[in-house]
Design a protein around this motif. Structure first.
Motif, PDB file in Angstrom:
ATOM      1  N   ARG A 271       1.865   1.452   1.254  1.00 43.17           N
ATOM      2  CA  ARG A 271       1.302   1.287  -0.257  1.00 43.17           C
ATOM      3  C   ARG A 271       2.338   1.714  -1.331  1.00 43.17           C
ATOM      4  N   VAL A 272       3.177   2.819  -1.114  1.00 41.04           N
ATOM      5  CA  VAL A 272       4.061   2.968  -2.100  1.00 41.04           C
ATOM      6  C   VAL A 272       5.406   2.136  -1.952  1.00 41.04           C
ATOM      7  N   ALA A 273       5.739   1.682  -0.642  1.00 41.38           N
ATOM      8  CA  ALA A 273       6.772   0.862  -0.550  1.00 41.38           C
ATOM      9  C   ALA A 273       6.634  -0.471  -1.073  1.00 41.38           C
ATOM     10  N   GLU A 274       5.419  -0.726  -1.229  1.00 41.24           N
ATOM     11  CA  GLU A 274       5.200  -2.284  -1.823  1.00 41.24           C
ATOM     12  C   GLU A 274       5.197  -2.319  -3.289  1.00 41.24           C
ATOM     13  N   THR A 275       5.607  -1.333  -3.993  1.00 41.19           N
ATOM     14  CA  THR A 275       5.871  -1.287  -5.330  1.00 41.19           C
ATOM     15  C   THR A 275       7.549  -1.809  -5.457  1.00 41.19           C
TER      16      THR A 275
ATOM     17  N   ASP B 139       3.290  11.297  -2.007  1.00 39.96           N
ATOM     18  CA  ASP B 139       3.864   9.889  -1.350  1.00 39.96           C
ATOM     19  C   ASP B 139       5.105   9.249  -1.734  1.00 39.96           C
ATOM     20  N   ASP B 140       5.480   9.447  -2.873  1.00 40.02           N
ATOM     21  CA  ASP B 140       7.008   9.046  -3.163  1.00 40.02           C
ATOM     22  C   ASP B 140       7.942   9.922  -2.452  1.00 40.02           C
TER      23      ASP B 140
ATOM     24  N   LEU C 262       5.511  10.239  10.005  1.00 37.36           N
ATOM     25  CA  LEU C 262       5.710   9.156   9.053  1.00 37.36           C
ATOM     26  C   LEU C 262       6.015   7.898   9.650  1.00 37.36           C
ATOM     27  N   THR C 263       5.360   6.777   9.346  1.00 38.44           N
ATOM     28  CA  THR C 263       5.375   5.371   9.936  1.00 38.44           C
ATOM     29  C   THR C 263       5.696   4.730   8.676  1.00 38.44           C
ATOM     30  N   GLU C 264       6.064   3.378   9.001  1.00 37.43           N
ATOM     31  CA  GLU C 264       5.888   1.925   8.240  1.00 37.43           C
ATOM     32  C   GLU C 264       4.331   2.110   7.470  1.00 37.43           C
TER      33      GLU C 264
ATOM     34  N   VAL D 164       1.559   7.405 -11.181  1.00 36.36           N
ATOM     35  CA  VAL D 164       0.867   6.366 -10.654  1.00 36.36           C
ATOM     36  C   VAL D 164       0.432   6.507  -9.003  1.00 36.36           C
ATOM     37  N   HIS D 165       1.318   7.154  -8.468  1.00 31.81           N
ATOM     38  CA  HIS D 165       1.283   7.602  -7.309  1.00 31.81           C
ATOM     39  C   HIS D 165       1.432   9.209  -6.994  1.00 31.81           C
TER      40      HIS D 165
END
Length: 261
Positions: free
Chosen positions: A113-117, A150-151, A106-108, A145-146
């Protein structure tokens, strides 16, 4: 234990929320400390766990967060009141989960994509108790939505990010769930259970307290369903107002932007 009420006229939703009083917290911490053996004995127990893991779970990885990670072994021993067998059982489950979940990958970029929400992030300042802060904005979360995985990966990534920020002498983090504008479309019992399960099974005693901020009435049925599933972690939840967050947990300079006037 006692009910925690928020000041300044904030009306508590019709939800049962129980958490430790200060005196109870001190008693609890004392009872845990009193069960901790001397450092020499602790070292022997760490080595005993390592030997058991090496003998019975040779397929588990080595290195950081692996079966020979003595810091991790000691933490799980503390969590299991220095029961070697219980620590081994919980450790093997945690290490296998890290493998299967792909924690090391796992990386930034992978959670970007999910973090941008804006549904969840780590605050850039500590609370007044010197704890890293993990924030969840419930109104930005829409199940479906995701991909749920991913969440979950974003959640796990942010937990580790917060833990890496722990200053010397601190062991746990503060979780804050902003429930303003929460509606039925944001309800996700499966994810809420996943969040607390991750802390219970894989990051024991790393979650110091959870604030549910401005919980609306519509959140009540979600909490009533979730509470029995959260085990002892339900006692860490405190329902409170934005004003309580500002005045009791942060300074004017460190309060998260979403809670500023």
């Amino acid at each position: 234990m006692a009910l925690r009420m928020c000041p300044h006229g904030y009306r508590q939703p019709l939800i049962s929320a129980v958490s430790f009083t200060k005196s109870a917290s001190r008693s609890f911490r004392f009872s845990v400390r009193s069960s901790i053996p001397e450092s020499g004995q602790s070292r022997k127990l760490v080595l005993e766990v390592k030997e058991k893991l090496a003998k019975d779970y040779r397929s588990l990885p080595l290195g950081k967060y692996g079966r020979d990670d003595e810091e991790m072994i000691l933490w799980f021993l503390k969590d299991r009141r220095f029961s070697v067998d219980e620590a081994v059982g919980k450790l093997t489950k945690a290490i296998k989960w890290r493998q299967e979940f792909g924690m090391s990958e796992l990386t930034e970029e992978k959670v970007k994509r999910v973090a941008e929400t804006g549904k969840s992030y780590v605050h850039d300042s500590f609370d007044v108790n010197g704890r890293p802060v993990l924030l969840v904005v419930a109104s930005n979360h829409f199940p479906g939505v995701h991909d749920p995985e991913d969440d979950q990966k974003l959640c796990a990534f942010l937990i580790e990010k917060a833990l890496r920020m722990l200053p010397p002498g601190k062991d746990d983090i503060l979780g804050i769930v902003d429930l303003r504008n929460f509606g039925p479309a944001n309800a996700d019992l499966k994810f809420l259970t996943f969040l607390f399960d991750v802390f219970y099974y894989y990051y024991p005693k790393r979650l110091g307290e959870v604030l549910f901020v401005e919980a609306p009435f519509v959140f009540q049925p979600v909490w009533q369903l979730a509470k029995p599933l959260l085990k002892s972690y339900a006692s860490l939840v405190r329902f409170c107002s934005v004003e309580t967050v500002r005045k009791e947990y942060f300074t004017e300079e460190t309060v998260p932007t979403i809670f500023k006037n």
